[in-house]
Design an enzyme around this catalytic site. Structure first.
Site, mmCIF file in Angstrom:
data_model
loop_
_atom_site.group_PDB
_atom_site.id
_atom_site.type_symbol
_atom_site.label_atom_id
_atom_site.label_comp_id
_atom_site.label_asym_id
_atom_site.label_seq_id
_atom_site.Cartn_x
_atom_site.Cartn_y
_atom_site.Cartn_z
ATOM 1 N N THR A 287 0.836 -1.196 0.000
ATOM 2 C CA THR A 287 0.000 0.000 0.000
ATOM 3 C C THR A 287 0.868 1.242 0.000
ATOM 4 O O THR A 287 2.056 1.189 0.324
ATOM 5 C CB THR A 287 -0.897 0.067 1.251
ATOM 6 O OG1 THR A 287 -0.099 0.401 2.390
ATOM 7 C CG2 THR A 287 -1.633 -1.229 1.478
ATOM 8 N N ASP A 288 0.261 2.365 -0.330
ATOM 9 C CA ASP A 288 0.895 3.637 -0.026
ATOM 10 C C ASP A 288 0.648 3.933 1.451
ATOM 11 O O ASP A 288 -0.067 3.205 2.144
ATOM 12 C CB ASP A 288 0.345 4.744 -0.925
ATOM 13 C CG ASP A 288 1.364 5.850 -1.167
ATOM 14 O OD1 ASP A 288 2.246 6.039 -0.298
ATOM 15 O OD2 ASP A 288 1.281 6.534 -2.195
ATOM 16 N N TYR A 289 1.232 5.012 1.919
ATOM 17 C CA TYR A 289 1.278 5.352 3.345
ATOM 18 C C TYR A 289 -0.132 5.419 3.960
ATOM 19 O O TYR A 289 -0.943 6.255 3.577
ATOM 20 C CB TYR A 289 1.981 6.700 3.485
ATOM 21 C CG TYR A 289 2.451 7.062 4.858
ATOM 22 C CD1 TYR A 289 3.784 6.894 5.225
ATOM 23 C CD2 TYR A 289 1.576 7.593 5.794
ATOM 24 C CE1 TYR A 289 4.230 7.263 6.488
ATOM 25 C CE2 TYR A 289 2.003 7.954 7.055
ATOM 26 C CZ TYR A 289 3.339 7.787 7.402
ATOM 27 O OH TYR A 289 3.764 8.153 8.654
#
Length: 748
Positions: A287-289
């Site tokens: 995932t992104d942050y």
């Protein structure tokens, strides 16, 4: 009998609790070794491999910061750390994972190496402006070599989002607006990062991001929703992602946006149907942050447990910073809501990446302090950065050939970026040194010109200031010059993530200073540093020359000096359309014709057309545009046939390009195609080929392209990916407004 059962149970528990640490066995195949590792893992061990947290003190792009990464590492609850750099730090963290945990599975270290590690190259949009695939691949190769030497195994790049909206700050990280060019650049960057073999110590794992559609955020506002058709998604947005899968990219990252009401991190359509089943992607997805956590404010999950379930069901395999997998995934497996085989598949992919990087064989192989010292910022890397920076610059205007400058001219250098080292390396500059190792323009001028320098300096104003106290000094300096060079632009943090803007004019009172300098009647060269195409209509009308340098990186000051004084002939071309004003955005060259197309002057009296009443439809600078210190003439466009048969047939296209000026120079020769009639509406033009060629003054070169039915495919009325029979036009020239034209027919 009961005693025997209890004894067996105790032995099983003891095995899981006190199993020996993993030992690399080179006699086993990769699959056999991964099988051996996974047999010793509990469900908690497996989930731990799917968890990623940031090293304390690293760059963060959200509010959820959990600083317990040491604790999680010791407990075997975390398989990856990002933002941990240098061999000293990575060795210490790896030592904990390998020597203090039950199984000793090594960590994988990730970092946002977007356009260089310590030797910083131009921002990716600047590199894209070079249209030089070999240079772009070399940039990624240097970045990978330095990154690996710094103890890091994995970069969160390339970003391959196709973007039409310069208000969105993250256009700086991409390759611009065109699917064809973006796909070629995406492959070049993956090849540069990963090399021929990930086991080599000058490679890092690539991560294609952001899947998908992120750059089309409504109103250009970061993290905003995206509403596009499936046809648009597949024809415009997905091809660069698919190209990186075919090139062997080892990982993918989710995007923050939703499409059609489904956030990317919960999209089974994107990650299971397309990425896995259609494209057969073999790597893992991170995932992104905090993206899993964000499913709650998106409104598709009531709590973090439900967000965890939805993301895993979609095909997400590593959780960056949300704490979702750490706190909820094992329970979901034990409750029967997530099948363990789903976890096994995810963990296998992560372990395979670690295996390919050689981390099981030697967890410390990337943490060699001697190699780090010998590798980072080597002279040859700095030379490469200078070369790529020069290639990235675009000459937008050069009235009366004011450029190149002459060494005997008295030049007044004015502006907030003349002596700047902080902004010149741009946003997302990894470990780039903003206060010592970057070359400012002023330093570059003195190095390139040496004792012959006839240059003076006044700052005039700050980047985002309304204070005019420095104007008079700048005017006084300019009065005694032959030519004024104004070095201006944006602050580096005005572009990049979370840096969307509604106003993309030259910020502060820089334009007001230019207006005062204009009154002196002297030639003015405007050197612009920015992370996006800016709205510079006034500047185009009033400046004598404009050199767009983006943020050129560590060696930027030297590269700019090289170009200004003719040591290098600029060859960059716009990778994004430059709007006249924000009211034209989104604007891109490959738009549709509409049922009431506006034909410019020919339709000047026609009100009921697709047009503005207060502005031309045309951009300030079209896609693919850029001048040179010399001139190029196109002629003799030829096709070896005018009928192309659907299937495996091909057409050869040739054109003569003559350098009619006084300098040797490179020209990016561009091929565009228009499908005149389709089962669905088609773009007015599409880039289908380009070639960057060096042509000496007075020389003519023949440039050739090959066009096949595969190049003409799109998703038809039935969403089938086909090339439809019919009439096509082709255009060849130096930008997307090319006028040299021919035609052919595609027949079934």
């Amino acid at each position: 009998m009961k005693k025997l059962i209890y004894s067996i149970a105790f032995l099983g528990l003891a095995f899981n609790t006190y199993a020996q640490k993993i030992k690399f066995d080179k006699t086993k195949s990769k699959q056999e070794f991964i099988d051996y590792v996974m047999k010793q893992m509990t469900i908690d061990d497996k989930v731990g491999q799917m968890v990623q947290y940031t090293y304390d003190g690293g760059d963060v792009t959200g509010s959820a910061i959990d600083k317990n990464y040491i604790k999680y590492t010791k407990q075997g609850m975390m398989g990856s750390v990002f933002n941990a750099t240098t061999t000293d730090i990575t060795r210490k963290l790896q030592k904990i994972a390998v020597e203090e945990t039950r199984l000793g599975i090594p960590l994988i270290f990730g970092y946002d190496v977007v356009h260089g590690y310590e030797t910083i190259f131009p921002i990716p949009l600047g590199e894209a402006a070079s249209w030089d695939l070999k240079a772009i691949e070399k940039s990624a190769r240097v970045a990978a070599t330095e990154t690996a030497a710094g103890g890091v195994h994995w970069t969160f790049a390339p970003m391959v989002d196709i973007g039409f909206d310069p208000r969105w700050g993250r256009v700086s990280e991409g390759a611009g607006e065109d699917t064809f060019l973006g796909s070629k650049i995406a492959v070049a960057r993956v090849n540069g990062f990963q090399g021929k073999n990930l086991y080599d110590l000058n490679t890092v794992l690539a991560c294609t991001k952001h899947f998908a559609g992120y750059a089309l955020a409504q109103a250009g506002r970061d993290y905003n929703s995206v509403e596009i058709s499936d046809r648009f998604l597949r024809d415009y947005i997905l091809p660069p992602f698919k190209a990186t899968v075919d090139a062997g990219a080892g990982s993918f990252m989710t995007s923050f946006n939703e499409i059609g009401g489904v956030p990317s991190t919960a999209s089974k359509y994107l990650y299971d149907d397309i990425l896995r089943k259609e494209w057969n992607f073999k790597g893992f997805v991170v995932t992104d942050y905090t993206a899993i956590q964000e499913l709650i404010p998106h409104g598709v999950a009531k709590d973090l447990e439900e967000a965890t379930l939805k993301s895993v069901d979609a095909g997400i395999e590593m959780d960056m910073m949300s704490g979702a997998f750490l706190n909820h995934l094992a329970k979901l497996v034990k409750d029967g809501k997530v099948k363990e085989e789903v976890i096994n598949t995810a963990v296998r992919r992560i372990l395979e990446a670690k295996y390919d990087l050689g981390l099981f064989e030697d967890p410390y192989r990337y943490s060699d302090a001697k190699r780090e010292k010998e590798t980072v910022m080597k002279k040859e890397f700095l030379d490469d950065a200078r070369d790529v920076a020069r290639k990235s610059m675009i000459l937008l205007k050069n009235q009366n050939q004011v450029l190149p400058l002459k060494e005997n001219q008295k030049i007044a250098y004015i502006g907030p970026l003349v002596k700047d080292e902080k902004n010149i390396i741009g946003n997302w500059a990894a470990r780039g040194d903003r206060y010592g190792k970057a070359w400012s323009v002023w330093e570059g001028l003195n190095d390139v010109l040496g004792k012959n320098a006839k240059i003076t300096y006044a700052q005039g104003t700050d980047l985002n200031s309304t204070n005019t106290n420095g104007f008079q000094e700048a005017i006084n300096i300019a009065k005694n010059s032959d030519v004024i060079v104004a070095v201006m632009g944006e602050n580096e943090n005005q572009t990049g993530e979370a840096a969307s803007q509604t106003n993309i004019d030259l910020p502060g009172n820089q334009k007001e200073l230019l207006k005062e300098l204009k009154k002196l009647g002297k030639p003015i060269v405007l050197v612009l540093m920015a992370g996006r195409p800016m709205t510079i209509s006034w500047e185009q009308e009033n400046m004598d020359a404009i050199l767009y340098t983006w943020y050129p990186g560590t060696m930027g000051g030297l590269a700019i000096s090289d170009v200004l004084y003719g040591k290098y002939n600029p060859s960059g071309k716009t990778p994004m359309t430059f709007p006249r004003s924000v009211g034209q955005i989104p604007i891109h060259y490959n738009q549709k014709n509409t049922g009431r197309p506006y034909l410019g002057d020919a339709d000047a009296e026609q009100k009921y057309k697709s047009r503005y009443t207060d502005s031309p439809n045309s951009p300030l600078y079209p896609f693919g545009y850029g001048l040179s210190y010399t001139n190029f003439d196109y002629s003799n466009l030829k096709l070896n046939k005018t009928s192309l048969k659907n299937g495996t047939d091909e057409i050869k296209i040739t054109v003569d390009v003559k350098n009619t000026g006084n300098f040797d120079g490179e020209e990016v020769v561009q091929l565009y195609v228009r499908d005149l009639v389709g089962s669905v509406t088609r773009p007015v033009r599409e880039l289908k080929g380009f070639d960057k060629v060096m042509i000496k003054k007075g020389e003519t070169k023949s440039v050739s392209f090959t066009l096949t039915p595969e190049d003409l495919k799109f998703h038809d009325i039935n969403m089938k990916y086909v090339a439809e029979a019919g009439d096509f036009e082709i255009y060849v020239g130096g930008n997307s407004n090319a006028t040299l034209k021919s035609s052919f027919v595609l027949v079934d």
